[in-house]
Every structure is written in C-alpha cells, then in structure tokens.
Design an enzyme around this catalytic site. Structure first.
Site, PDB file in Angstrom:
ATOM      1  N   ALA A 138      -5.584  46.739 -58.178  1.00 12.90           N
ATOM      2  CA  ALA A 138      -6.404  47.458 -57.360  1.00 12.90           C
ATOM      3  C   ALA A 138      -5.317  48.826 -56.524  1.00 12.90           C
ATOM      4  O   ALA A 138      -5.607  49.636 -56.453  1.00 12.90           O
ATOM      5  CB  ALA A 138      -6.923  46.980 -55.746  1.00 12.90           C
ATOM      6  N   LYS A 189      -6.220  33.143 -66.831  1.00  6.33           N
ATOM      7  CA  LYS A 189      -4.583  33.552 -67.344  1.00  6.33           C
ATOM      8  C   LYS A 189      -3.775  34.430 -66.008  1.00  6.33           C
ATOM      9  O   LYS A 189      -2.485  34.253 -65.742  1.00  6.33           O
ATOM     10  CB  LYS A 189      -4.401  34.914 -67.525  1.00  6.33           C
ATOM     11  CG  LYS A 189      -5.741  36.038 -66.435  1.00  6.33           C
ATOM     12  CD  LYS A 189      -5.222  37.226 -65.121  1.00  6.33           C
ATOM     13  CE  LYS A 189      -6.163  37.513 -63.961  1.00  6.33           C
ATOM     14  NZ  LYS A 189      -5.865  38.274 -63.484  1.00  6.33           N
TER      15      LYS A 189
END
Length: 329
Positions: A138, A189
C-alpha cells in the site's frame, strides 16, 4: 464512472481508495471505527497506517455501513482477514443478490480452512465475489509507483469490467479465472515471509533468503495444485511475485515480525511492535492444517508453526530444516 465503496480504513484500503479516485470513480470509504473516520475527515490522513499520504477531500468518509453500501456498483472488502467474516455478516440485508464484492485481504480462516472468498460466500451466498492480489504494498500504491496485480473470479466478463475499474498507467491489472490459486498464493506467501524475516533476524545471509523463497515457493505450489489451483497461477504475480516482495521488503509486516522473532522477541511482542495485523501469523495454523488435510509436505510452514506456537528456538528450527533427510530437488 463506477460507484465504489471500500470497507476498511487501513493502509491498503486507503491506497486503493486513492487509486480508484484517481481513476475517476465515485469513492466511499467506510470504517467500523468512528474515530478513524473522524481523523480522516479532520486531517485527510491516517497517520498510524499511511503517514504523509493525503486522502482527497472528494472521497466520501462514513462509519454508517447502510449508507456506505447503498446503490454501489462494487464493494471492496479491505478489512484485515480476521474481520472478513464479521464484516460480511454485517452486510446481510444491506446489499442485493448479485452484488459484486472484491476481496483484497490475504489470509486463511482458521478452523474452517476457508479462503477469504469462501468466507464471504459462506456469509453472503448471493454475492458475486472476486479477488485482487499480487505484489502490491500500500505504501507504494498510494505514492502511485508502478504496480502489477491480478483480479480473479468466476465470470470473466465481470473480471474484465473490474480490470477496467482498477487499471491505470501506474496500476496494471491482469485477469484470471483461478481465484483459488490467486488466494492461496497471496495467503501462503505470508507464512514463508515470516520464515524469511526470522532468518534475517538471526543474521543469516542472502543464500538463506534465496533458499527459503525457492523452497517456500515449492511448498506453496505443492499444496495449491493439490487443492485444484493452476500451476501457472502460483508461478505468477499472486504467487511468486507476491512471495518475492513480501520476503524482501521492509514494507512487509510479515517480514518485520519475523525479524523481531529471530532477534528474540515473542510472537506477541513482535505483533505489538509491528502495530498492524500480521497476516502470516493469522494464516500459519490454517496452512499447516491444510497441509495435513491434503497430505502435502510443508516443512517450512511446519517449522514456522513450531516457532510461533510451540516455543521452538528459531535456530533449532533452521537446524532441523537443514538436517532433514536428503532427497532430490
């Protein structure tokens, strides 16, 4: 122009809100925490999650969920994974059947072992749910740095529609029909990134990091393919791409938490110091349980769980990985 509501006011929610606003859409941001909305209205910034990034004044800000989701073309679910079910449950009776929802959080639900798309569909069986994932911190999206992601779902015509809503000159979007693979890549992940961070905290080097990424990718793909995902999905943006960035970047809360654990902090101390939800910790047990359910060997995921929840010393966990029975690659 589409009417889009983003549920959540954390860093990813605000980064996507800015992106969607830049793309010319009518954007509303909702938070379950009225104080967050008041801060955003007053300062046009979330100093805790996205300091220095200005939220455009034309973005509508509200803590009224009914108002936020009324007559929306697209709802983006950007709350932390542990709040996905409760947020979806609050939407019951507020949205019509066929409402397009795009989930952008990454995680697995402990107990049910559901992906977040499955969680939303469990609560809202009439909703049309898609997922957006990929290497996309972000902090960089909000600064309009080039980013490439994947959006996936069942109806490729609607996936194309969503692609056009999100895509821009700085945010390239690919489509996929393999939502399961996209979600599994994005959630698994995070567990491997914890291991990579722990190795960094222990002072290990680039050789170790490369080994963890490579063998971690193997574990991710092995489980996802056994569950029905497409191999190319796991070796694409939402698998390998997201794994690389999460293991290597200091924007990664999973890697940062791992570093602290490798330096001797407890799991709770690491979470408190990171100040944000560490999705890899939330998903670690579910990943381990999925491996058991599908009879898939995932030694790195298993080692992370032992460090997090059984008090194993990280150096002992690494030694166990290094001295396992030797086999072919």
């Amino acid at each position: 122009m589409a009417k889009v509501t983003v549920l959540g006011a954390g860093s990813w929610a605000l980064g996507l809100s800015i992106l969607l606003y830049d793309n010319g859409h009518d954007v509303t941001v909702w938070s379950a925490v009225p104080e967050e909305i008041e801060i955003l209205k007053r300062d046009h910034e979330n100093p805790k999650y996205l300091p220095g990034i200005i939220i455009p004044e034309s973005i509508n800000l509200t803590s009224d969920l009914k108002e936020a989701v009324a007559d929306r073309d697209v709802i983006v679910c950007a709350v932390a994974s542990k709040f996905t079910r409760s947020t979806a449950a609050r939407l019951k009776g507020l949205i019509p059947d066929g409402q397009i929802i795009v989930n952008v959080a990454k995680g697995l639900e402990s107990g049910t072992l559901y992906t977040l798309k499955q969680v939303i569909e469990d609560e809202l069986p009439g909703a049309d749910v898609y997922v957006l994932s990929g290497p996309s911190h972000a902090e960089e999206v909000s600064r309009r740095l080039p980013t490439v992601v994947t959006i996936a779902g069942d109806d490729m015509a609607k996936a194309k529609y969503l692609q056009e809503i999100f895509a821009s000159a700085v945010f390239r979007v690919y489509t996929s029909s393999d939502a399961l693979g996209v979600e599994l890549g994005g959630s698994l992940k995070n567990v491997i990134a914890l291991a990579a961070g722990i190795a960094d905290g222990l002072g290990y080097g680039d050789n170790t990091k490369a080994a963890l990424i490579t063998r971690g990718m193997k574990e991710m793909a092995r489980l996802a393919i056994k569950m029905g995902a497409e191999p190319e999905t796991l070796y694409g943006l939402s698998g390998m791409g997201d794994l690389i960035v999460t293991c290597a970047s200091m924007h990664s809360r999973n890697r940062r938490a791992g570093i602290l654990i490798g330096q001797g902090k407890t799991m709770d101390e690491a979470i408190n110091e990171v100040h944000m939800v560490v999705e890899g910790i939330v998903s670690a047990e579910a990943a381990r349980d999925l491996a058991a359910k599908y009879n898939v060997e995932m030694p790195i995921v298993s080692a992370v769980n032992r460090v997090l929840f059984e008090g194993m010393d990280p150096r002992a966990a690494v030694n166990n990985l290094m001295t396992r029975d030797y086999t072919k690659e």
